[in-house]
Design a protein around this motif. Structure first.
Motif, PDB file in Angstrom:
ATOM      1  N   THR A 150       0.811  -1.222   0.000  1.00  0.00           N
ATOM      2  CA  THR A 150       0.000   0.000   0.000  1.00  0.00           C
ATOM      3  C   THR A 150       0.839   1.263   0.000  1.00  0.00           C
ATOM      4  O   THR A 150       0.301   2.367  -0.034  1.00  0.00           O
ATOM      5  N   TYR A 151       2.177   1.115   0.069  1.00  0.00           N
ATOM      6  CA  TYR A 151       3.037   2.294  -0.002  1.00  0.00           C
ATOM      7  C   TYR A 151       3.674   2.378  -1.387  1.00  0.00           C
ATOM      8  O   TYR A 151       4.298   1.417  -1.858  1.00  0.00           O
ATOM      9  N   PHE A 152       3.518   3.529  -2.025  1.00  0.00           N
ATOM     10  CA  PHE A 152       4.040   3.763  -3.375  1.00  0.00           C
ATOM     11  C   PHE A 152       4.960   4.976  -3.363  1.00  0.00           C
ATOM     12  O   PHE A 152       4.564   6.069  -2.965  1.00  0.00           O
ATOM     13  N   ASP A 153       6.200   4.743  -3.815  1.00  0.00           N
ATOM     14  CA  ASP A 153       7.247   5.758  -3.720  1.00  0.00           C
ATOM     15  C   ASP A 153       7.641   6.257  -5.107  1.00  0.00           C
ATOM     16  O   ASP A 153       8.025   5.473  -5.976  1.00  0.00           O
ATOM     17  N   THR A 154       7.546   7.570  -5.306  1.00  0.00           N
ATOM     18  CA  THR A 154       7.917   8.165  -6.579  1.00  0.00           C
ATOM     19  C   THR A 154       8.753   9.416  -6.318  1.00  0.00           C
ATOM     20  O   THR A 154       9.191   9.655  -5.201  1.00  0.00           O
ATOM     21  N   ALA A 155       9.013  10.193  -7.365  1.00  0.00           N
ATOM     22  CA  ALA A 155       9.759  11.455  -7.226  1.00  0.00           C
ATOM     23  C   ALA A 155       9.427  12.333  -8.413  1.00  0.00           C
ATOM     24  O   ALA A 155       9.093  11.842  -9.499  1.00  0.00           O
ATOM     25  N   ASP A 156       9.543  13.635  -8.197  1.00  0.00           N
ATOM     26  CA  ASP A 156       9.177  14.571  -9.255  1.00  0.00           C
ATOM     27  C   ASP A 156      10.051  14.453 -10.501  1.00  0.00           C
ATOM     28  O   ASP A 156       9.628  14.805 -11.604  1.00  0.00           O
ATOM     29  N   ILE A 157      11.275  13.950 -10.353  1.00  0.00           N
ATOM     30  CA  ILE A 157      12.184  13.872 -11.499  1.00  0.00           C
ATOM     31  C   ILE A 157      12.090  12.572 -12.281  1.00  0.00           C
ATOM     32  O   ILE A 157      12.667  12.461 -13.360  1.00  0.00           O
ATOM     33  N   TYR A 158      11.384  11.593 -11.756  1.00  0.00           N
ATOM     34  CA  TYR A 158      11.282  10.315 -12.478  1.00  0.00           C
ATOM     35  C   TYR A 158      10.520  10.544 -13.788  1.00  0.00           C
ATOM     36  O   TYR A 158       9.358  10.974 -13.787  1.00  0.00           O
ATOM     37  N   ASP A 159      11.183  10.265 -14.894  1.00  0.00           N
ATOM     38  CA  ASP A 159      10.605  10.496 -16.224  1.00  0.00           C
ATOM     39  C   ASP A 159      10.065  11.922 -16.349  1.00  0.00           C
ATOM     40  O   ASP A 159       9.024  12.164 -16.974  1.00  0.00           O
ATOM     41  N   LYS A 160      10.790  12.852 -15.717  1.00  0.00           N
ATOM     42  CA  LYS A 160      10.468  14.284 -15.808  1.00  0.00           C
ATOM     43  C   LYS A 160       9.015  14.581 -15.421  1.00  0.00           C
ATOM     44  O   LYS A 160       8.341  15.405 -16.039  1.00  0.00           O
ATOM     45  N   GLY A 161       8.554  13.926 -14.384  1.00  0.00           N
ATOM     46  CA  GLY A 161       7.213  14.177 -13.871  1.00  0.00           C
ATOM     47  C   GLY A 161       6.162  13.206 -14.376  1.00  0.00           C
ATOM     48  O   GLY A 161       5.076  13.089 -13.786  1.00  0.00           O
ATOM     49  N   VAL A 162       6.457  12.492 -15.449  1.00  0.00           N
ATOM     50  CA  VAL A 162       5.480  11.566 -16.022  1.00  0.00           C
ATOM     51  C   VAL A 162       5.169  10.436 -15.050  1.00  0.00           C
ATOM     52  O   VAL A 162       4.027   9.952 -14.974  1.00  0.00           O
ATOM     53  N   ASN A 163       6.169  10.018 -14.271  1.00  0.00           N
ATOM     54  CA  ASN A 163       5.953   8.942 -13.312  1.00  0.00           C
ATOM     55  C   ASN A 163       4.894   9.328 -12.294  1.00  0.00           C
ATOM     56  O   ASN A 163       4.004   8.525 -11.974  1.00  0.00           O
TER      57      ASN A 163
END
Length: 302
Positions: free
Chosen positions: A42-55
């Motif tokens: 249930t925890y999902f980790d992303t970042a603003d720079i992954y695929d330039k925001g597409v992630n």
């Protein structure tokens, strides 16, 4: 699946999905995320720079379908600013952090973010200004909790002592056990650890021989190539399921918040879930820990 609770009451699944490897095919990403949810992640980790925001956009779009669920937790990161020419610069300023949260919330389709992390950091940063940005975002109701992603002890210690971070993300596994030197301090401040790189670029998987040849030909840290091969082979002798061994090692620490695993396919994620569900007894965990080197951070100490 085990849930670990942060100071704010947020519950993190002990296995989290690192979304960086999802790719930009929405249908494929949806299959992976649905597989994660079915497995109890249930925890999902992303970042603003992954695929330039597409992630962030993809994660937000897919998880929006499950907005009725109250157990899903989304974390993203800030600090790396993309320039018009494509270059990346480090920007931990209050202005940038408070402006960027608006873009991340828009891409994720959220009004409030569960977890916002500084994506790096140096001791030369305007530390108090950066901390105040996160504190203000909490007060404004835009984030529930914030944290730090770093392997620099001096930065980590400053945040532990001068902020209300709830999580620390660091590379952590049986070979790279450097975070152990900070765990007492992390525990004292009620912070939970997000362990990234738990299989260490494939070194702690069934494909360890391939990883040794392709990614660790010169060794790593205090290991030369020969000693690293001998050590991983010895770990394999203790427990052939190296990933399960690494996961169980991480789960033995009470400061663990979540083990962050990446997945570019459903099969890869299913394998990680199976390894998480295979518990290794403490005797073998202790044996494994006794044959790897005790590593410590040697840079960024002051």
């Amino acid at each position: 699946m085990q849930k670990n609770i942060l100071k704010s009451g947020i519950e993190l699944s002990e296995l989290g999905l690192g979304c960086m490897s999802l790719g930009t095919d929405v249908q494929q990403a949806q299959k992976i995320i649905e597989t994660a949810l079915e497995a109890g992640i249930t925890y999902f980790d992303t970042a603003d720079i992954y695929d330039k925001g597409v992630n962030e956009e993809i994660v937000g779009k897919i998880l929006h379908q499950y907005q009725q669920r109250e157990d899903i937790v989304i974390g993203t990161k800030v600090g790396n600013q993309l320039q018009p020419n494509g270059d990346m610069v480090w920007n931990p300023s209050k202005r940038y952090i408070k402006d960027n949260i608006k873009h991340s919330l828009r891409r994720l389709g959220l009004e409030q973010l569960d977890l916002y992390m500084l994506h790096g950091g140096t001791i030369e940063d305007p530390l108090d200004e950066t901390i105040s940005a996160f504190e203000e975002l909490k007060q404004e109701g835009l984030v529930k909790a914030y944290g730090l992603s770093s392997i620099r002890p001096n930065v980590i210690r400053y945040y532990l002592e001068n902020s209300q971070i709830e999580v620390l993300m660091s590379q952590f596994n049986l070979i790279d056990n450097r975070p152990e030197m900070l765990l007492n301090e992390v525990r004292e401040h009620g912070v939970k650890l997000l362990a990234r790189g738990p299989v260490f670029k494939g070194l702690l998987t069934k494909n360890y021989e391939q990883a040794l040849a392709q990614k660790f030909a010169k060794g790593i840290f205090d290991y030369d190539a020969a000693s690293l091969k001998d050590t991983v082979s010895a770990l394999h002798d203790i427990e052939p399921e190296l990933t399960a061994l690494s996961f169980s090692y991480l789960r033995s620490f009470d400061v663990l918040g979540s083990i962050i695993v990446g997945a570019s396919s459903v099969q890869q994620l299913q394998e990680n879930v199976a390894q998480y569900n295979k518990e290794i007894d403490s005797i073998n965990i202790n044996k494994a820990r006794s044959i790897v080197k005790d590593l410590n951070y040697t840079q960024h100490l002051k």
